[in-house]
Write a protein that holds these residues in place. Structure first.
Motif, PDB file in Angstrom:
ATOM      1  N   PRO A  16       0.812  -1.228   0.000  1.00 58.56           N
ATOM      2  CA  PRO A  16       0.000   0.000   0.000  1.00 58.56           C
ATOM      3  C   PRO A  16       0.841   1.272   0.000  1.00 58.56           C
ATOM      4  O   PRO A  16       0.544   2.225  -0.738  1.00 58.56           O
ATOM      5  N   ARG A  44       1.217   4.299  -3.099  1.00 59.39           N
ATOM      6  CA  ARG A  44       1.046   5.744  -2.895  1.00 59.39           C
ATOM      7  C   ARG A  44       2.295   6.519  -3.311  1.00 59.39           C
ATOM      8  O   ARG A  44       2.213   7.600  -3.893  1.00 59.39           O
ATOM      9  N   ARG A 102      -0.300   1.220  -9.483  1.00 60.42           N
ATOM     10  CA  ARG A 102      -0.625  -0.127  -9.005  1.00 60.42           C
ATOM     11  C   ARG A 102       0.066  -1.191  -9.856  1.00 60.42           C
ATOM     12  O   ARG A 102       0.619  -2.170  -9.329  1.00 60.42           O
ATOM     13  N   ARG A 132      -5.674   1.156  -4.153  1.00 56.21           N
ATOM     14  CA  ARG A 132      -5.786  -0.197  -3.632  1.00 56.21           C
ATOM     15  C   ARG A 132      -4.808  -1.103  -4.355  1.00 56.21           C
ATOM     16  O   ARG A 132      -4.566  -0.940  -5.552  1.00 56.21           O
TER      17      ARG A 132
END
Length: 398
Positions: free
Chosen positions: A150, A154, A167, A305
């Motif tokens: 995670p 970011r 991602r 996510r």
């Protein structure tokens, strides 16, 4: 011109152990070698390797520390037998001396104590610590992914400004880590290994040629976040990466330089230019602490996510199988093409036939046709007459 072999050095952990055994701080050792404490920290962590004269000076200092440690251990081993002998001598004297006769004294009744404290109970032995549970490679990978994925998504979003690309970059990095899992699991900083791979994939210049890159994603809803993100994306990729690692992630300057594969002065220059560019457009972020807080807020405000660890592992294994099959197919096609070429190739040299050219100015050859009566008569006359003899040489008078 050949290069001389580099001076061998002990492993990073052994370097740190030698320094701590000699009761030296990183600053003291850096002063003796002639470098900064940050460089010594990078050498002991294994992120960088000394070169040239600094490597020779560092190797000589470590060799001296190792010799001093060996001398101390040898001296300690020599002192141990002497101490044992000295301890045994008083014991022998005590055994040979007669035991003293105890004096008999009248028994005295103990006075009653109203405030007497009960005798302390013997302390119970601490319970043994449970043995560490050995994790399977898949469980260790899942734990690393759940811990760091995670945050890495970011951070990668700050580099690209695209949620899906961030991602995907992190997933590709973890898939590469799963393919080299024994190497990554033994690495001193597995998260740093995955982070460097994700950043390289996210900042690859080939990303701009993908069809997905042509369609922009919706910007952040907050105007301040949108302005900060646009300011970051206007920076050169290397300056942006240095700023995110130093002011966003919180690495120090040598670690940032090692991860970006640049020298410490070059990394410091990139960081200063990036801060000046951000402060020029957003003066409120001139303070590094405020910039760090704003970068953290910008990355946390987005709903990013990451996929589940088993899905990432299966995706990496499927991709590896496809690459293996493609390599096998290409090899078979190459072998077949080579065999066909060898089978059909000529065994000797055949000169090429030059192409024909049209020749102009030469009359066409006329084929002989039927003879006329005069030609037939002349031919018959020539056949009837003698072909040799004086008659042919002397003219006849008429």
């Amino acid at each position: 011109m050949t290069r001389s072999p580099a001076t061998p050095l002990p492993p990073p952990k052994a370097r740190r152990r030698l320094r701590e055994t000699a009761a030296l701080t990183q600053t003291q050792l850096a002063t003796r070698v002639g470098v900064t404490p940050g460089i010594v920290r990078a050498w002991e962590s294994g992120r960088t390797t000394p070169r040239g004269r600094k490597r020779e000076a560092y190797a000589r200092l470590l060799k001296t520390l190792a010799e001093e440690e060996a001398a101390r251990q040898a001296k300690h081993k020599q002192q141990e037998p002497q101490e044992q002998q000295e301890q045994q001598k008083p014991d022998e004297k005590q055994e040979s001396a007669p035991a003293p006769v105890p004096k008999l004294e009248p028994e005295s009744k103990p006075e009653p104590q109203s405030d007497a404290k009960p005798a302390p109970e013997p302390e119970s032995e601490p319970a043994p610590e449970p043995a560490p549970v050995a994790l399977t490679p898949a469980q260790a990978f899942d734990a690393l992914y759940a811990f760091s994925a995670p945050a890495l998504v970011r951070q990668t979003f700050l580099l690209t400004g695209r949620r899906e690309q961030a991602r995907e970059s992190v997933e590709r990095a973890f898939q590469a880590a799963w393919e080299r899992w024994p190497e990554v699991a033994r690495d001193r900083d597995p998260v740093g290994w995955v982070r460097a791979t994700a950043y390289e994939y996210a900042l690859s210049p080939w990303q701009r040629f993908r069809p997905r890159h042509r369609h922009p994603e919706p910007p952040p809803a907050d105007p301040g976040d949108r302005t900060l993100l646009n300011t970051l994306l206007r920076l050169p990729p290397q300056h942006r990466r240095t700023l995110v690692l130093y002011d966003g992630v919180g690495l120090d300057l040598p670690e940032t330089a090692a991860e970006t594969e640049a020298s410490t002065p070059a990394t410091a220059s990139r960081l200063l230019h990036a801060r000046e560019a951000v402060a020029g457009r957003l003066p409120a972020l001139a303070d590094p602490q405020v910039l760090h807080r704003r970068l953290t807020e910008l990355a946390s405000n987005e709903r990013l996510r990451a996929a589940e660890p088993p899905a990432v592992r299966r995706g990496g294994e499927r991709r590896a199988r496809l690459r293996t099959r493609a390599a096998i197919a290409f090899t078979v096609a190459l072998i077949g093409t080579t065999a066909l070429t060898v089978r059909t190739a000529p065994t000797h040299y055949e000169p090429p036939i030059s192409p024909g050219q049209a020749v102009r100015g030469v009359p066409h050859r006329v084929a002989p046709g039927a003879l006329s009566d005069e030609e037939l008569e002349l031919r018959q006359k020539l056949r009837d007459q003698m072909q040799d003899g004086p008659e042919r040489l002397l003219p006849r008078p008429e």
